[in-house]
Design an enzyme around this catalytic site. Structure first.
Site, short mmCIF file in Angstrom:
data_model
loop_
_atom_site.label_atom_id
_atom_site.label_comp_id
_atom_site.label_asym_id
_atom_site.label_seq_id
_atom_site.Cartn_x
_atom_site.Cartn_y
_atom_site.Cartn_z
N GLU A 35 29.14 66.27 59.07
CA GLU A 35 27.59 66.43 59.06
C GLU A 35 26.69 66.64 57.39
OE1 GLU A 35 25.31 67.28 61.32
OE2 GLU A 35 24.34 66.51 59.70
N LYS A 76 33.26 62.21 53.89
CA LYS A 76 32.19 63.37 54.17
C LYS A 76 32.66 63.87 52.15
CE LYS A 76 30.36 66.53 53.68
NZ LYS A 76 28.24 66.50 54.26
N CYS A 92 28.14 73.97 49.33
CA CYS A 92 29.17 72.16 49.41
C CYS A 92 29.29 71.68 48.77
CB CYS A 92 28.73 71.41 50.13
SG CYS A 92 27.81 71.69 51.88
P1 NAD Z 1 28.37 79.42 57.91
O1 NAD Z 1 29.41 80.25 57.52
O2 NAD Z 1 26.83 79.24 57.95
O3 NAD Z 1 29.23 79.76 59.13
C1 NAD Z 1 30.50 79.27 59.90
C2 NAD Z 1 30.22 80.03 61.28
O4 NAD Z 1 31.12 80.65 61.72
C3 NAD Z 1 30.37 81.72 60.63
O5 NAD Z 1 29.17 82.35 61.87
C4 NAD Z 1 31.68 82.58 61.21
O6 NAD Z 1 31.59 83.87 61.65
C5 NAD Z 1 31.86 81.08 62.42
N1 NAD Z 1 33.71 81.62 62.64
C6 NAD Z 1 34.63 81.37 61.44
N2 NAD Z 1 35.32 81.80 62.40
C7 NAD Z 1 35.44 81.29 63.94
C8 NAD Z 1 35.93 81.19 64.72
N3 NAD Z 1 37.62 81.45 64.68
N4 NAD Z 1 35.93 81.57 66.33
C9 NAD Z 1 34.06 81.53 66.40
N5 NAD Z 1 33.41 81.96 65.01
C10 NAD Z 1 33.80 81.36 64.20
O7 NAD Z 1 28.44 77.99 57.44
P2 NAD Z 1 28.10 76.25 57.43
O8 NAD Z 1 27.59 76.61 55.82
O9 NAD Z 1 27.68 76.08 58.67
O10 NAD Z 1 29.16 75.67 57.16
C11 NAD Z 1 29.84 75.51 57.90
C12 NAD Z 1 30.73 73.98 57.87
O11 NAD Z 1 30.49 72.81 57.62
C13 NAD Z 1 31.88 73.82 56.55
O12 NAD Z 1 33.02 73.17 56.81
C14 NAD Z 1 30.77 73.27 55.49
O13 NAD Z 1 31.25 72.68 54.35
C15 NAD Z 1 30.24 71.77 56.27
N6 NAD Z 1 29.16 71.72 55.74
C16 NAD Z 1 28.08 72.61 55.94
C17 NAD Z 1 26.88 72.18 55.64
C18 NAD Z 1 25.69 73.15 54.67
O14 NAD Z 1 24.89 72.28 54.14
N7 NAD Z 1 25.75 74.45 54.93
C19 NAD Z 1 26.40 70.66 55.58
C20 NAD Z 1 27.47 70.04 55.50
C21 NAD Z 1 28.78 70.29 56.14
C1 UDX Z 2 24.37 69.00 50.21
C2 UDX Z 2 24.48 67.24 50.36
O1 UDX Z 2 22.78 66.49 50.24
C3 UDX Z 2 24.29 66.80 52.28
O2 UDX Z 2 24.03 65.79 52.62
C4 UDX Z 2 25.48 67.90 52.34
O3 UDX Z 2 26.18 67.58 53.99
C5 UDX Z 2 26.04 69.36 52.35
O4 UDX Z 2 25.82 69.32 50.48
P1 UDX Z 2 22.85 70.89 50.04
O5 UDX Z 2 23.72 71.52 49.51
O6 UDX Z 2 22.39 71.56 51.47
O7 UDX Z 2 23.50 69.49 50.85
O8 UDX Z 2 21.65 69.97 48.62
P2 UDX Z 2 20.90 69.22 48.39
O9 UDX Z 2 19.64 68.80 48.52
O10 UDX Z 2 22.22 68.47 48.17
O11 UDX Z 2 21.23 69.87 46.70
C6 UDX Z 2 22.35 70.22 46.27
C7 UDX Z 2 21.70 71.00 45.15
O12 UDX Z 2 21.57 69.77 43.83
C8 UDX Z 2 20.47 71.89 44.68
O13 UDX Z 2 21.17 73.24 43.53
C9 UDX Z 2 19.68 71.71 44.28
O14 UDX Z 2 19.09 71.85 43.67
C10 UDX Z 2 20.60 69.97 42.99
N1 UDX Z 2 19.80 68.99 43.00
C11 UDX Z 2 19.99 68.28 44.01
C12 UDX Z 2 19.89 68.94 41.83
O15 UDX Z 2 19.82 69.73 40.86
N2 UDX Z 2 18.82 67.77 40.92
C13 UDX Z 2 18.46 66.88 42.34
O16 UDX Z 2 18.58 65.42 42.15
C14 UDX Z 2 19.22 66.84 43.63
#
Ligand code: NAD
Ligand code: UDX
Length: 479
Positions: free
Chosen positions: A167, A226, A282
């Site tokens: 994602e 990713k 991330c």
């Molecule tokens: P999060 O902690 O918000 O959500 C994860 C959820 O999974 C939690 O609610 C937890 O209770 C649940 N969980 C854990 N183990 C479980 C199980 N065995 N069965 C059912 N539920 C379970 O995490 P997130 O930010 O949503 O990230 C999830 C993944 O996506 C990570 O690998 C992260 O690196 C990736 N990712 C995150 C972002 C972002 O912006 N947050 C963007 C891209 C990818």
């Molecule tokens: C990032 C990636 O952008 C996204 O594609 C991936 O799926 C998850 O990780 P996120 O961490 O949610 O997303 O936000 P992002 O907009 O990337 O910002 C990350 C950090 O960098 C923030 O603290 C932001 O303030 C900082 N940032 C971003 C800067 O300091 N300067 C910039 O020009 C852009």
């Protein structure tokens, strides 16, 4: 390809919740069940107060919930009903054991995989949505093959196809990113069954994403892409932040430098905003993961190269914190410092790895009195983030040193300095004249996001430091 009628998403977090809500919105013919082990989270998803704040998310959930979108703790039943299962659980950096501080903790992914294997009574497509190290799909396959029921209720063999579908949404713009992604990446095995599974997932996205934007690759390329994309994005921020240190020392302006460089189409103008340092759940985690992967492959120079992106980010945060202390005559002990913004970026309530946490911890060690305002982060979360784990009674100490305010002006009242940590839009419209009138003098503003008009603030009487903008020292030669 398999006709997907029901989708289960394991993990109702920042990714699983918004992603599968958008799938429900765009695929009214598909039933989407989002499950989680955490009942509080599921209750919140079923309430009016969703556990994740994202512009546009409330409307989508309200529109679909109870129709084709469901939130539940009954994980087994949801798995059984589905033809396709997203695994969207957290993969945090390990805090102990092998690879501590670097490797991704995969035990939530493994637990979900084992659960699928043990309860599935029919063939399924399993989709890795979580960010995982390269070749995780191979481990998942081994676990599934070794633990599953071999035949379904009709006696036909059960098979699992594993896809990687990382994602790329960014928090704060998740709905926009999901509705209109730059690309959707689907990794599969290069077998007939693998390609068919990829086709089934492609069909789901094609309900709203143009087919030309869906890119199919091998499993390992998809998993690595990713980590690579996040590493490249973070590298740009560390690069511009390293240049901001040179700007501050020379009188160059980092915004002008970024703009001048960004005009080159090969470089591009996005993601070059100098800041107090990047945060979020991330970037750091995924780079550390890449560093660990490189090291375990014996590629030390590669590991060192990416590690430097993190080192530069730590430097950006500490350099900024030191600037505050040095400018306030080398002591902030018992001085009131207002911190505007606690989330790691605007339009989210998420504080994971927020630069504000590092700065506030630094200010705490200097024994400053900190007043914090953030439009979306809850008071409890701020206190939790400020408390040092393992320190006895630190909770009480935090509460005596840190005050949380309902608005920016209250936070700034009687403060010696204002530190802007998050670029919330409302901070661009503050009544600085009134704020100035109520602050101790000299009144300082430290803008870690470059969102204020420094000259205007100076004309009101403020002393201003903006990241990446040096003092315009007149060189005697040119004076
Ligand atoms: P999060 O902690 O918000 O959500 C994860 C959820 O999974 C939690 O609610 C937890 O209770 C649940 N969980 C854990 N183990 C479980 C199980 N065995 N069965 C059912 N539920 C379970 O995490 P997130 O930010 O949503 O990230 C999830 C993944 O996506 C990570 O690998 C992260 O690196 C990736 N990712 C995150 C972002 C972002 O912006 N947050 C963007 C891209 C990818
Ligand atoms: C990032 C990636 O952008 C996204 O594609 C991936 O799926 C998850 O990780 P996120 O961490 O949610 O997303 O936000 P992002 O907009 O990337 O910002 C990350 C950090 O960098 C923030 O603290 C932001 O303030 C900082 N940032 C971003 C800067 O300091 N300067 C910039 O020009 C852009």
């Amino acid at each position: 390809p398999t006709k997907v009628r029901t989708i289960c998403c394991i993990g109702a977090g920042y990714v699983g919740g918004p992603t599968c809500s958008v799938i429900a919105l765009k695929c009214p013919h598909i039933k989407v069940i989002i499950v989680d082990v955490n009942p509080d989270r599921i209750n919140a998803w079923n309430s009016d107060d969703l556990p994740v704040f994202e512009p546009g998310l409330d409307e989508i959930v309200k529109q679909c919930r109870g129709k084709n979108l469901f939130f539940s703790t009954d994980i087994d039943e949801a798995i059984r009903q589905s033809e396709l299962v997203f695994v969207s659980v957290n993969t945090p950096t390990k805090t102990s054991g092998m690879g501590k501080g670097f490797a991704a903790d995969l035990h939530y992914v493994e637990a979900s995989t084992r659960r699928i294997a043990s309860v599935a009574t029919s063939s399924k497509i399993i989709v890795e949505k979580s960010t995982v190290p390269c070749r995780t799909a191979a481990s998942m396959r081994t676990i599934l093959d070794a633990n599953s029921n071999s035949v379904d209720e009709d006696g036909s063999p059960i098979s699992f196809q594993i896809l990687s579908n990382p994602e790329f949404l960014a928090e704060g713009t998740a709905i926009r990113d999901l509705l209109n992604p730059d690309r959707v990446l689907i990794g599969s095995l290069d077998t007939k069954e693998g390609k068919m599974a990829a086709g089934a997932l492609r069909e789901i996205y094609e309900n709203w994403v143009d087919g030309s934007k869906i890119y199919e690759t091998g499993l390992w390329s998809s998993e690595l892409s990713k980590l690579a994309a996040n590493a490249l994005l973070a590298q740009r921020i560390s690069s511009i932040n390293s240049l901001s240190a040179i700007c501050e020392a020379t009188g160059a302006d980092v915004d002008e430098v970024a703009h001048a460089c960004g005009l080159d189409k090969r470089i591009g103008d996005r993601f070059l905003k100098a800041s107090v340092g990047f945060g979020g759940s991330c970037f750091q985690k995924d780079i550390l993961n890449l560093v660990y992967l490189s090291e375990s492959l014996g590629l030390k120079e590669v590991a060192d190269y990416w590690q430097q992106v993190i080192t530069m980010n730590e430097y950006s945060k500490s350099r900024f914190a030191k600037k505050v202390v040095q400018t306030l005559f080398n002591t902030i002990t018992m001085k009131k410092v207002a911190v505007l913004g606690f989330a790691f970026k605007k339009d989210t309530g998420d504080t994971r790895e927020s630069a504000a946490i590092t700065l506030c911890r630094y200010f705490r060690q200097e024994r400053a009195l900190i007043s914090i305002y953030d439009p979306k982060v809850s008071n409890n979360q701020i206190y939790l983030d400020m408390t040092e784990p393992g320190v006895i009674d630190d909770g009480a100490a935090v509460r005596s040193q840190v005050a949380i305010c309902d608005n920016a002006e209250d936070a700034c009242r009687d403060a010696e300095a204002v530190v802007i940590c998050t670029e919330w839009d409302e901070f661009r419209q503050l009544d600085w004249q009134r704020i100035y009138g109520r602050m101790k003098k000299p009144a300082f503003v430290f803008d870690g996001r470059g969102i204020t008009d420094a000259n205007k603030l100076r004309s009101l009487g403020f002393r201003v430091h903006t990241v990446g903008k040096g003092p315009q020292i007149m060189d005697p030669i040119w004076a």
